[in-house]
Design an enzyme around this catalytic site. Structure first.
Site, PDB file in Angstrom:
ATOM      1  N   SER A  19      -5.170  -3.265  -2.076  1.00  0.00           N
ATOM      2  CA  SER A  19      -3.816  -3.097  -1.537  1.00  0.00           C
ATOM      3  C   SER A  19      -3.771  -3.290  -0.018  1.00  0.00           C
ATOM      4  CB  SER A  19      -3.257  -1.722  -1.915  1.00  0.00           C
ATOM      5  OG  SER A  19      -4.041  -0.699  -1.345  1.00  0.00           O
ATOM      6  N   TYR A  74      -8.803   3.127 -11.748  1.00  0.00           N
ATOM      7  CA  TYR A  74     -10.169   3.256 -11.227  1.00  0.00           C
ATOM      8  C   TYR A  74     -10.662   1.837 -10.952  1.00  0.00           C
ATOM      9  CZ  TYR A  74     -10.119   8.115 -12.905  1.00  0.00           C
ATOM     10  OH  TYR A  74      -9.816   9.436 -13.127  1.00  0.00           O
ATOM     11  N   GLY A 116      -3.145   4.184  -0.365  1.00  0.00           N
ATOM     12  CA  GLY A 116      -4.427   3.659   0.105  1.00  0.00           C
ATOM     13  C   GLY A 116      -5.603   4.021  -0.777  1.00  0.00           C
ATOM     14  N   GLY A 119       3.653   5.552  -5.546  1.00  0.00           N
ATOM     15  CA  GLY A 119       3.913   4.156  -5.906  1.00  0.00           C
ATOM     16  C   GLY A 119       2.809   3.571  -6.762  1.00  0.00           C
ATOM     17  N   ARG A 158       0.844  -1.193   0.000  1.00  0.00           N
ATOM     18  CA  ARG A 158       0.000   0.000   0.000  1.00  0.00           C
ATOM     19  C   ARG A 158       0.881   1.245   0.000  1.00  0.00           C
ATOM     20  NH1 ARG A 158      -4.815   0.917   4.481  1.00  0.00           N
ATOM     21  NH2 ARG A 158      -3.148   1.014   6.020  1.00  0.00           N
ATOM     22  N   SER A 159       0.628   2.155  -0.932  1.00  0.00           N
ATOM     23  CA  SER A 159       1.424   3.394  -0.925  1.00  0.00           C
ATOM     24  C   SER A 159       0.593   4.584  -0.455  1.00  0.00           C
ATOM     25  CB  SER A 159       2.064   3.665  -2.286  1.00  0.00           C
ATOM     26  OG  SER A 159       1.107   3.762  -3.312  1.00  0.00           O
ATOM     27  N   ASP A 216      -6.513   2.601  -3.547  1.00  0.00           N
ATOM     28  CA  ASP A 216      -7.077   1.503  -4.335  1.00  0.00           C
ATOM     29  C   ASP A 216      -8.588   1.485  -4.086  1.00  0.00           C
ATOM     30  OD1 ASP A 216      -8.046  -1.091  -5.130  1.00  0.00           O
ATOM     31  OD2 ASP A 216      -5.968  -1.784  -5.168  1.00  0.00           O
TER      32      ASP A 216
END
Length: 492
Positions: A82, A433, A75, A144, A72-73, A77
């Site tokens: 993630s 998306y 969050g 990320g 997770r970079s 998603d």
């Protein structure tokens, strides 16, 4: 360089028993309230890595113990892939790894995966008033995931996507090795620029080329309601928005306001207001743009404008990090290759008006053309290039958990209404998306046939090559999620 006494990993591993830190750490980077309750049965730990060795140790340890990792970079998603899984897993959270170095003479920067776009924009702007990076308009997105999924923004028609400007990267592979472009090889370097986070390894940082912008840009936001002839203006928008000057990006958002539809046109122009008014009055006179609708400002200030922040908001808000999710939401995406007739627009608007009054709901149309028509579809894994007029994001949000089912149903219906108007075979979708409805696998398995369903929508003709790269670098399919890329089948 395994965890050394100078950087012990133990301080950065949170488990459910030290509950307060565990929960606050989980929630800080959980953007969607739909996923606000961690699954205590499966989430074993959150590793908030502060050092490369923490990433390496996490990968090797998880792999040797048969535990999944989700990376997770920021969050963002949309489906939480993630940071959720139905099998035992750890979250490798990158938010502490957020250094950014900008080199003005070479017009380049290194940005770590956990840095947000807001931090990156601020850092670039501090170094130069005429450099920028063509990324997204939401400042809390992590670099990320945004870059690895082929993120775009309002400089897309002039400069293409984030991935079109990546020149090097650092990645930790399935064996815990730290690789850069020359040691990972060109095939893997190709795959991580748009093949999505979490399928090939852990991105530690990106080296990016920056782009030129003028000291002063112009933006505007103009509304046209249904009653003001919004349908006619939106129809005409489809004919001109992808043919305007590359330096002009004109987004059209149809949204429900007081039980009617308003189309909000947002523009960003790499030039001054008088020139913009002249262009608009020639290309889209129906909009009736006036000089007083336009605001001239620096590139950094345009990033606040696109987030709908009031004029005069200090740019320091770009450095804010959230502490908890704010709303429930669901999004879907489409690509449009020929103009939607006015009848079709009417039907889409009727579907928007059927949503519950308490839902925020809109349909965002992002114009193509410019450089997007010139980059070959196979240059990066992101395939949606020439032949598209615009890209669509459908979005709805709500505050009450009881409204979730109804919101999903309405969204499904809106997507069905749109079907005749959009790309088909495959009906294309945008990876960033994230949308679980277009096909997915259970957390613990990857069925190649199912993966080819969602994979062909996200990657079109690039899926086969992505699967071959996957087979070469992660043949056991350690890095996976519900919509990851599977290794190509072994030919029997």
């Amino acid at each position: 360089s395994w965890p050394s006494p100078e950087s012990p990993i133990t301080d950065d591993i949170f488990t459910a028993d030290n509950t307060t830190t565990f929960l606050s750490s989980y929630l800080s980077y959980t953007k969607n309230t739909r996923f606000a309750s961690p699954n205590y049965q499966t989430l074993m730990a959150i590793v908030t890595a502060k050092h490369i060795s923490h990433i390496q140790a996490t990968v090797v340890c998880a792999k040797s113990n048969g535990v999944q990792i989700r990376i997770r970079s920021g969050g963002h998603d949309y489906e939480g892939l993630s940071y959720i899984s139905s099998v035992p897993f750890v979250i490798l959270d990158m938010f502490n790894l957020r250094s950014i170095t900008v080199d003005v003479p070479s017009k380049q920067a290194w940005v770590q995966a956990g840095a947000t776009l807001g931090e990156l924009y601020t850092k670039i702007s501090d170094a130069s008033e005429t450099l920028a990076f063509p990324a997204g308009v939401c400042s809390t997105v992590g670099a990320g995931g945004h870059i690895s999924g082929g993120g775009y923004g309002n400089l897309m028609r002039k400069y293409g996507l984030t991935v079109d400007h990546v020149v090097d990267a650092l990645i930790v592979d399935v064996n815990g090795k730290l690789l850069n472009r020359s040691t990972m090889g060109e095939d893997l370097f190709w795959a991580i620029r748009g093949g999505g986070g979490g399928s090939f390894g852990v991105i530690l940082s990106w080296k990016i080329n920056l782009v030129d912008v003028p000291e002063i840009l112009t933006v505007f936001r103009v509304n046209k309601t249904l009653e003001q002839g919004g349908i006619d203006v939106l129809y005409k928008w489809q004919l001109v928005s992808s043919k305007l000057l590359d330096g002009l990006f004109l987004r059209a958002v149809s949204q429900v306001v007081n039980r009617t539809i308003a189309v909000v046109f947002y523009a960003q122009f790499l030039g001054r207001a008088n020139e913009l008014v002249a262009i608009m009055n020639q290309s889209l006179p129906e909009l009736g743009l006036k000089r007083q609708d336009c605001l001239e400002m620096s590139w950094l200030n345009t990033t606040l404008f696109w987030e709908d922040l009031p004029v005069g908001t200090p740019t320091s808000v770009l450095l804010d990090r959230p502490s908890k999710p704010e709303k429930f939401f669901k999004s879907k995406s489409d690509y449009v290759k020929k103009p939607i007739p006015k009848e079709g627009i009417k039907k889409l608007w009727e579907a928007l008006l059927e949503f519950n009054n308490n839902n925020i709901v809109y349909m965002q149309w992002n114009p193509y053309g410019g450089v997007m028509d010139k980059v070959p579809a196979a240059a990066t894994p992101f395939p949606h290039r020439k032949g598209n007029l615009f890209e669509v994001q459908y979005y709805t949000s709500w505050l009450d958990a009881n409204a979730t089912r109804g919101s999903f149903d309405m969204m499904k219906k809106l997507y069905e209404v749109a079907e005749p108007c959009v790309s088909s075979n495959p009906r294309e979708a945008f990876l960033n998306y994230r949308d679980i409805d277009i096909g997915s696998n259970p957390s613990n398995e990857t069925n190649v046939d199912e993966a080819e369903i969602y994979g062909s929508k996200y990657f079109v003709g690039n899926l086969k090559r992505l699967m071959e790269v996957k087979a070469k670098y992660d043949p056991e399919n350690f890095f996976k999620n519900e919509q990851s890329i599977p290794p190509a089948r072994v030919k029997q």
